[in-house]
Scaffold this active site. Structure first.
Site, short mmCIF file in Angstrom:
data_model
loop_
_atom_site.label_atom_id
_atom_site.label_comp_id
_atom_site.label_asym_id
_atom_site.label_seq_id
_atom_site.Cartn_x
_atom_site.Cartn_y
_atom_site.Cartn_z
N TYR A 40 0.84 -1.14 0.09
CA TYR A 40 -0.19 0.15 -0.03
C TYR A 40 0.72 1.33 0.06
O TYR A 40 0.47 2.28 -0.73
CB TYR A 40 -1.04 -0.01 1.38
N VAL A 43 -10.04 4.00 -4.58
CA VAL A 43 -9.66 4.78 -3.27
C VAL A 43 -8.28 5.64 -3.71
O VAL A 43 -7.92 6.19 -2.49
CB VAL A 43 -8.83 3.36 -2.53
N THR A 95 -14.77 -0.33 -15.28
CA THR A 95 -14.70 -1.35 -14.28
C THR A 95 -15.07 -2.66 -14.97
O THR A 95 -15.72 -2.88 -15.85
CB THR A 95 -15.69 -1.11 -13.19
N SER A 96 -14.30 -3.70 -14.37
CA SER A 96 -14.45 -5.26 -15.07
C SER A 96 -15.87 -5.54 -14.57
O SER A 96 -16.26 -6.74 -14.98
CB SER A 96 -13.52 -6.04 -14.55
N HIS A 125 -15.16 1.57 -1.40
CA HIS A 125 -13.77 0.84 -0.89
C HIS A 125 -12.77 1.66 -0.33
O HIS A 125 -11.65 1.05 0.06
CB HIS A 125 -13.11 0.15 -2.28
P1 OAD Z 1 -10.17 -3.75 -12.83
O1 OAD Z 1 -8.68 -3.83 -12.79
O2 OAD Z 1 -10.92 -5.15 -12.33
O3 OAD Z 1 -10.93 -3.49 -14.15
C1 OAD Z 1 -10.43 -2.25 -14.84
C2 OAD Z 1 -11.47 -1.98 -16.05
O4 OAD Z 1 -10.98 -0.72 -16.67
C3 OAD Z 1 -11.42 -3.11 -17.09
O5 OAD Z 1 -12.67 -3.41 -17.50
C4 OAD Z 1 -10.66 -2.45 -18.22
O6 OAD Z 1 -11.11 -2.86 -19.61
C5 OAD Z 1 -10.95 -0.95 -17.90
N1 OAD Z 1 -10.13 0.12 -18.56
C6 OAD Z 1 -8.77 0.23 -18.33
N2 OAD Z 1 -8.22 1.48 -19.02
C7 OAD Z 1 -9.41 2.23 -19.41
C8 OAD Z 1 -9.54 3.42 -19.90
N3 OAD Z 1 -8.58 4.14 -20.19
N4 OAD Z 1 -10.94 3.81 -20.03
C9 OAD Z 1 -11.94 3.17 -19.74
N5 OAD Z 1 -11.96 1.86 -19.23
C10 OAD Z 1 -10.39 1.51 -18.90
O7 OAD Z 1 -10.76 -2.79 -11.93
P2 OAD Z 1 -12.03 -2.67 -10.97
O8 OAD Z 1 -13.30 -3.03 -11.79
O9 OAD Z 1 -12.04 -1.33 -10.39
O10 OAD Z 1 -11.21 -3.86 -4.82
O11 OAD Z 1 -11.93 -3.69 -9.70
C11 OAD Z 1 -12.88 -3.54 -8.86
C12 OAD Z 1 -12.22 -3.88 -7.48
O12 OAD Z 1 -11.36 -4.97 -7.64
C13 OAD Z 1 -11.24 -2.81 -7.01
O13 OAD Z 1 -12.10 -2.00 -6.44
C14 OAD Z 1 -10.45 -3.63 -5.91
C15 OAD Z 1 -10.10 -4.70 -6.88
O14 OAD Z 1 -9.58 -6.00 -6.42
C16 OAD Z 1 -10.51 -4.06 -3.88
O15 OAD Z 1 -9.24 -3.92 -3.50
C17 OAD Z 1 -11.55 -4.58 -2.59
#
Ligand code: OAD
Length: 256
Positions: free
Chosen positions: A76, A114, A199-200, A130
């Site tokens: 972190y 975050v 977000t994924s 989160h």
């Molecule tokens: P992910 O890393 O799972 O997904 C990121 C998403 O952003 C993917 O779908 C990419 O295709 C998309 N992406 C990347 N670059 C981009 C851009 N320039 N414009 C638009 N989209 C783009 O991240 P999160 O969905 O945020 O939780 O992950 C969710 C949670 O999983 C996080 O908050 C974290 C993680 O483990 C905890 O730590 C509790």
């Protein structure tokens, strides 16, 4: 206004998205790590992501912290160092402009991030599901402090009670902050437009808001580099970097 090189379908998708936003009385937005990618922050999944070569169970669970707090803090602290220099990008600013263009209370930004960049960009009604990496929480007296601008030791301690501090973020196997979650659910069920950005959509309960919005009759718009788990629920998909897609969408809304 069509951007050169756009297919007819892409331009039509922008127009559909703009018309959904225009008539929506209330808008809720769910963001993930992708919205901060163009600020230089890595996402979690995929090539170069934070979880590549790193087991979630070793750094992002309460068990990992109990087992090896220094290891977790090193992970972190590396991310906290980025926070001091990172700036919001055009996608963050477009979301702030969207909130600004709406009556107070008609726009809610729900984020899994975050990094604090939505606030830095000027959004006001933000629900951080989160937590926030700039804050620390004492594992003894539970005091929460903003230490965003400071470098911390690998095992920082509370100045008041001496117990070990932890990042004020939500780890896997932990509940989300109750108030923020309740407000996120309320904003989701009250909105007519639910915008899902970067977000994924695979981490629950946050991802579950997308189907709740859809079940409650909201139109879902997805902005992402590529289709995701949210795509099957989306009425419109705008695919490309959010730092380009969102400003263009906001510009279309301004010009009509
Ligand atoms: P992910 O890393 O799972 O997904 C990121 C998403 O952003 C993917 O779908 C990419 O295709 C998309 N992406 C990347 N670059 C981009 C851009 N320039 N414009 C638009 N989209 C783009 O991240 P999160 O969905 O945020 O939780 O992950 C969710 C949670 O999983 C996080 O908050 C974290 C993680 O483990 C905890 O730590 C509790």
């Amino acid at each position: 206004m069509a951007a050169s090189g756009d297919s007819v379908e892409k331009q039509a998708a922008f127009e559909t998205a703009a018309s959904i936003i225009r008539v929506a009385e209330r808008i809720a937005v769910l963001t993930g790590a992708g919205v901060s990618a163009e600020s230089g922050l890595p996402t979690f999944r995929g090539a170069g992501g934070l979880w590549e070569g790193q087991r979630v169970e070793d750094v992002a669970t309460p068990f990992a912290f109990r087992r090896n707090p220094e290891f977790v803090w090193r992970f972190y602290n590396a991310r906290r160092t980025n926070l001091r220099t990172v700036r919001p990008n055009a996608g963050h600013f477009a979301l702030a402009a969207l909130e600004e263009s709406r009556p107070a209370g008609a726009f809610t930004l729900i984020t899994q991030n975050v990094d604090g960049l939505h606030r830095a960009a000027g959004n006001r009604r933000i629900l951080e599901l989160h937590g926030n990496l700039g804050r620390v929480r004492c594992t003894g007296c539970a005091r929460i402090e903003d230490r965003r601008d400071e470098a911390l030791d690998d095992l920082p301690r509370c100045e008041r009670c001496g117990a070990v501090l932890r990042p004020d973020v939500v780890w896997f196997h932990e509940p989300l902050p109750e108030d923020s979650w309740a407000e996120a659910e309320a904003a989701t069920s009250a909105c007519q437009c639910f915008l899902v950005v970067g977000t994924s959509a695979i981490v629950y309960p946050a991802a579950g808001l997308i189907s709740s919005a859809q079940c409650n009759g909201a139109a879902v718009i997805e902005v992402n580099l590529e289709p995701t788990e949210a795509s099957r629920l989306a009425d419109v998909g705008l695919y490309g970097p959010s730092g380009k897609i969102l400003p263009r969408l906001v510009e279309m809304l301004r010009s009509t």
